[in-house]
Structures are given as C-alpha cells and as structure tokens.
Design a protein around this motif. Structure first.
Motif, PDB file in Angstrom:
ATOM      1  N   PRO A   2       0.841  -1.210   0.000  1.00 35.78           N
ATOM      2  CA  PRO A   2       0.000   0.000   0.000  1.00 35.78           C
ATOM      3  C   PRO A   2       0.868   1.250   0.000  1.00 35.78           C
ATOM      4  CG  PRO A   2      -0.687  -1.541   1.715  1.00 35.78           C
ATOM      5  CD  PRO A   2       0.595  -2.079   1.157  1.00 35.78           C
ATOM      6  N   ASN A   3       0.439   2.290  -0.730  1.00 36.34           N
ATOM      7  CA  ASN A   3       1.232   3.520  -0.769  1.00 36.34           C
ATOM      8  C   ASN A   3       0.882   4.422   0.413  1.00 36.34           C
ATOM      9  OD1 ASN A   3       3.086   5.376  -2.070  1.00 36.34           O
ATOM     10  ND2 ASN A   3       1.287   6.655  -2.437  1.00 36.34           N
ATOM     11  N   ALA A   4       1.922   4.948   1.065  1.00 38.27           N
ATOM     12  CA  ALA A   4       1.706   5.932   2.129  1.00 38.27           C
ATOM     13  C   ALA A   4       1.626   7.304   1.471  1.00 38.27           C
ATOM     14  CB  ALA A   4       2.843   5.870   3.136  1.00 38.27           C
ATOM     15  N   GLU A   5       0.395   7.810   1.276  1.00 36.57           N
ATOM     16  CA  GLU A   5       0.194   9.065   0.534  1.00 36.57           C
ATOM     17  C   GLU A   5       0.903  10.247   1.197  1.00 36.57           C
ATOM     18  OE1 GLU A   5      -1.273   9.647  -2.427  1.00 36.57           O
ATOM     19  OE2 GLU A   5      -1.675   7.494  -2.713  1.00 36.57           O
ATOM     20  N   GLU A   6       1.037  10.182   2.545  1.00 36.00           N
ATOM     21  CA  GLU A   6       1.687  11.299   3.230  1.00 36.00           C
ATOM     22  C   GLU A   6       3.189  11.343   2.912  1.00 36.00           C
ATOM     23  OE1 GLU A   6       0.372   8.634   4.501  1.00 36.00           O
ATOM     24  OE2 GLU A   6       1.358   7.949   6.335  1.00 36.00           O
ATOM     25  N   TRP A   7       3.738  10.244   2.413  1.00 32.92           N
ATOM     26  CA  TRP A   7       5.160  10.220   2.046  1.00 32.92           C
ATOM     27  C   TRP A   7       5.376  10.580   0.581  1.00 32.92           C
ATOM     28  CZ3 TRP A   7       6.679   5.143   5.034  1.00 32.92           C
ATOM     29  CH2 TRP A   7       7.082   5.504   6.352  1.00 32.92           C
ATOM     30  N   GLY A   8       4.468  10.155  -0.284  1.00 31.19           N
ATOM     31  CA  GLY A   8       4.691  10.443  -1.694  1.00 31.19           C
ATOM     32  C   GLY A   8       3.686   9.731  -2.578  1.00 31.19           C
ATOM     33  N   PRO A   9       3.793   9.941  -3.910  1.00 27.55           N
ATOM     34  CA  PRO A   9       2.806   9.400  -4.846  1.00 27.55           C
ATOM     35  C   PRO A   9       2.971   7.895  -5.098  1.00 27.55           C
ATOM     36  CG  PRO A   9       4.536  10.563  -6.038  1.00 27.55           C
ATOM     37  CD  PRO A   9       4.826  10.751  -4.578  1.00 27.55           C
ATOM     38  N   ARG A  10       1.917   7.293  -5.610  1.00 30.81           N
ATOM     39  CA  ARG A  10       1.932   5.852  -5.928  1.00 30.81           C
ATOM     40  C   ARG A  10       2.987   5.520  -6.985  1.00 30.81           C
ATOM     41  NH1 ARG A  10       0.843   0.722  -4.149  1.00 30.81           N
ATOM     42  NH2 ARG A  10       2.986   1.329  -3.899  1.00 30.81           N
ATOM     43  N   PHE A  11       3.089   6.391  -7.997  1.00 32.10           N
ATOM     44  CA  PHE A  11       4.001   6.114  -9.119  1.00 32.10           C
ATOM     45  C   PHE A  11       5.028   7.248  -9.244  1.00 32.10           C
ATOM     46  CE2 PHE A  11      -0.128   4.156 -10.296  1.00 32.10           C
ATOM     47  CZ  PHE A  11       0.265   2.816 -10.345  1.00 32.10           C
ATOM     48  N   PRO A  12       5.994   7.306  -8.351  1.00 32.51           N
ATOM     49  CA  PRO A  12       6.922   8.446  -8.389  1.00 32.51           C
ATOM     50  C   PRO A  12       7.802   8.433  -9.634  1.00 32.51           C
ATOM     51  CG  PRO A  12       7.647   6.826  -6.787  1.00 32.51           C
ATOM     52  CD  PRO A  12       6.304   6.372  -7.268  1.00 32.51           C
ATOM     53  N   ASP A  13       8.045   9.616 -10.144  1.00 33.44           N
ATOM     54  CA  ASP A  13       8.922   9.789 -11.305  1.00 33.44           C
ATOM     55  C   ASP A  13      10.377   9.602 -10.860  1.00 33.44           C
ATOM     56  OD1 ASP A  13       9.437  10.842 -14.084  1.00 33.44           O
ATOM     57  OD2 ASP A  13      10.598  12.252 -12.882  1.00 33.44           O
ATOM     58  N   LEU A  14      11.148   8.861 -11.654  1.00 33.14           N
ATOM     59  CA  LEU A  14      12.570   8.660 -11.313  1.00 33.14           C
ATOM     60  C   LEU A  14      13.479   9.189 -12.426  1.00 33.14           C
ATOM     61  CD1 LEU A  14      12.817   5.072  -9.702  1.00 33.14           C
ATOM     62  CD2 LEU A  14      12.355   7.250  -8.582  1.00 33.14           C
ATOM     63  N   SER A  15      13.005  10.185 -13.165  1.00 34.05           N
ATOM     64  CA  SER A  15      13.806  10.651 -14.295  1.00 34.05           C
ATOM     65  C   SER A  15      14.990  11.500 -13.843  1.00 34.05           C
ATOM     66  CB  SER A  15      12.939  11.448 -15.275  1.00 34.05           C
ATOM     67  OG  SER A  15      12.405  12.584 -14.637  1.00 34.05           O
ATOM     68  N   THR A  19      13.497   9.497  -2.976  1.00 31.45           N
ATOM     69  CA  THR A  19      12.900  10.261  -4.078  1.00 31.45           C
ATOM     70  C   THR A  19      11.379  10.287  -3.937  1.00 31.45           C
ATOM     71  OG1 THR A  19      14.743   9.669  -5.501  1.00 31.45           O
ATOM     72  CG2 THR A  19      12.751  10.459  -6.601  1.00 31.45           C
ATOM     73  N   HIS A  20      10.828   9.165  -3.510  1.00 33.37           N
ATOM     74  CA  HIS A  20       9.379   9.086  -3.252  1.00 33.37           C
ATOM     75  C   HIS A  20       8.938  10.207  -2.316  1.00 33.37           C
ATOM     76  CE1 HIS A  20       5.954   6.826  -1.061  1.00 33.37           C
ATOM     77  NE2 HIS A  20       5.478   7.094  -2.254  1.00 33.37           N
ATOM     78  N   MET A  21       9.820  10.504  -1.315  1.00 33.40           N
ATOM     79  CA  MET A  21       9.495  11.537  -0.329  1.00 33.40           C
ATOM     80  C   MET A  21       9.957  12.927  -0.760  1.00 33.40           C
ATOM     81  SD  MET A  21      10.220   9.463   3.217  1.00 33.40           S
ATOM     82  CE  MET A  21      11.777   8.818   2.713  1.00 33.40           C
ATOM     83  N   GLY A  22      10.584  13.018  -1.938  1.00 36.62           N
ATOM     84  CA  GLY A  22      10.986  14.335  -2.453  1.00 36.62           C
ATOM     85  C   GLY A  22      12.316  14.838  -1.934  1.00 36.62           C
ATOM     86  N   MET A  23      13.171  13.941  -1.451  1.00 37.08           N
ATOM     87  CA  MET A  23      14.474  14.396  -0.957  1.00 37.08           C
ATOM     88  C   MET A  23      15.439  14.628  -2.118  1.00 37.08           C
ATOM     89  SD  MET A  23      15.392  12.689   2.675  1.00 37.08           S
ATOM     90  CE  MET A  23      14.739  11.070   2.776  1.00 37.08           C
ATOM     91  N   ARG A  24      16.370  15.547  -1.892  1.00 36.06           N
ATOM     92  CA  ARG A  24      17.413  15.857  -2.874  1.00 36.06           C
ATOM     93  C   ARG A  24      18.619  14.963  -2.555  1.00 36.06           C
ATOM     94  NH1 ARG A  24      19.296  22.050  -2.910  1.00 36.06           N
ATOM     95  NH2 ARG A  24      20.056  21.494  -0.861  1.00 36.06           N
TER      96      ARG A  24
END
Ligand code: HPA
Length: 259
Positions: free
Chosen positions: A121-134, A198-203
């Motif tokens: 299950p995706n934790a929405e508070e952490w990030g999106p279901r299908f995170p971009d990895l580009s 990356t799922h959580m938006g870290m640099r």
C-alpha cells in the motif's frame, strides 16, 4: 543534511563534531545489522558547519529484510527534517577506466535488486503511488561535489551504480552483463534507498568508494575483508569531500532561491 554511511566508511562519522549517538537498538522498529563493519547508530551533530543526521551502518536485503524494512532508517531521517540526503557505499568498479581506492559520484542508478521499497500500500503522506525517477540524483549536487573534489585534489569519477541483491559477488558472465547494461559500479545497497528518498521528495547525492575492480576478463577474487580495508583507506577522502560539500551546501540553496 542526512548521511548514510556504508561498509567501512565509519571514519566519515569521526569528522562529525558536537555529536550525540543513539544506538539503533534503542530506536523502536529499526532493523538491526548483523554484518561486520556496520556500526549501527544514529549520530546527530555538525559537519562542515551544517547540522547532520548520520546513519552509521545500514542493513541489506541479503540479511533477509524487505526493501521497505531496509529503507525505514531513510524514512526516519525524512521525518526528522532531512531534505538533502547523501548516500554512500562501497562498490566494485565495472568501468575498466576506474581505479580501486577512488571515489565515484552517482549520476544515475539501476535497481537490479528485484525489490522496491514502495511495494505494498502507498503511504500518501510520504509520496505518490508512481513516483517519477527521471532525475533521482541532483545534478547541482553532482556539480558541487565535483567542484569540491577538484579543489581538494581528489579523484571523483562519475557514473551509474547498479544494485544487486547479493550477498554473493558476481560471476564473470554477470559482471559482463551488468557492464553492458551501462553500469560503472556495482554494490548491494543505495538504489532502493534512493527510491524511498525520491518518493518523499528528498534531494540526493551519492558517493561510492570503489573498493575493487570487477572486470569479467581479468577476474580477481574479492573478499569482504578486502572491501572493508579498501573502504576504510578511502574513507579519509570521502570524509574530506563530504565535509567540503556540507560547507558549501547553504550556498547551493541561496543560488537556487535566486534562480
Ligand atoms: N560487487 C558487489 N558488491 C560489491 C563489490 C563488488 O565487486 N565491491 C563492493 N561491494
């Protein structure tokens, strides 16, 4: 700034001043490392004038943990406020032009571990279901680390890191295949952590310590001890580089604000 210190790279944590340590055993729910060379504590302190939280030691998938379990410490760093994360590791050099004992900045990765920390299950508070990895590995941090390495006179290669499941090392045929995939360095961590981060938006910045050459047509036996010995020798270079990166990190944020 957050820091994950891999095999034999404990010397980096010695550069952290004004620190307090918390053993992993005192953090509820944290997976415990069973491997020699993986200290197992969270160090909160100062590096190059920056506040840092350093995970000293990590667990690996080959210990029997799922990727989600192995990435829990990275999730905790995020919850504690980390937004710039430096992932380090010991890796074998697949690129024949790279020497053992040098450092490589990760510009991209291949997750060949067969697992993702996002399974389930995706934790929405952490990030999106299908995170971009580009663009997982921040090009500005790669440039910043390269500039600091040049200033310090350190060799910092750039390349693609591939994560395999391990714990066995590779056959010559596997090494040849991974090189043909486009990988420059190989190890048993980091890509799964990079996905969670990356799922959580870290640099992210990634630095590999190339502990051995891993070449299919002049295969040399590699031992875990050799990996640890070479990593601890190159750890001083890694420590110097990461301290310098920490020092100039606020400048990166200021120039981003202006852009
Ligand atoms: N292969 C896989 N993992 C590694 C290596 C290697 O050659 N060296 C350090 N970690």
């Amino acid at each position: 700034m957050g820091l994950v210190l891999g095999s034999g790279l404990g010397a980096v944590s010695e550069r952290i001043t004004e620190f307090q340590d918390l053993p992993y055993s005192q953090i509820p729910g944290l997976p415990q490392s069973s491997i020699e060379g993986h200290g197992g504590f969270l160090r909160a302190g100062t590096l190059g004038g920056q506040s840092v939280l350093a995970l000293c030691g990590r667990v690996h998938l080959y210990e029997g943990y799922t990727a989600a379990e192995a990435c829990l410490p990275v999730r905790i760093l995020y919850e504690l406020g980390v937004r710039t994360l430096v992932l380090t590791n010991a890796a074998g050099a697949l690129n024949p032009l790279f020497s053992a004992g040098t450092l490589m900045c990760v510009t991209d990765h291949i997750n060949f571990s067969g697992q993702s920390p996002l399974t389930g299950p995706n934790a929405e508070e952490w990030g999106p279901r299908f995170p971009d990895l580009s663009r997982v590995w921040c090009p500005r941090l790669v440039a910043l680390a390269s500039a600091q390495a040049r200033r310090l006179g350190l060799v910092l290669e750039r390349g693609v890191y591939i994560q395999v499941a391990g714990p066995n090392l590779e056959t010559p045929a596997e090494t040849r295949a991974y090189r043909q995939f486009g990988a420059d360095a190989i190890g048993m961590s980091t890509a799964t952590e990079a996905i969670a981060a990356t799922h959580m938006g870290m640099r992210l910045l990634g630095v590999s310590c190339l502990t051995n050459k891993n070449l299919p047509d002049c295969m040399a036996e590699t031992s875990h001890q050799e990996v640890l010995d070479m990593a601890s020798r190159a750890a001083q270079d890694m420590a110097q580089l990461l301290e310098a990166v920490a020092q100039v990190l606020p400048g990166l944020d200021e120039s981003a604000d202006m852009a």
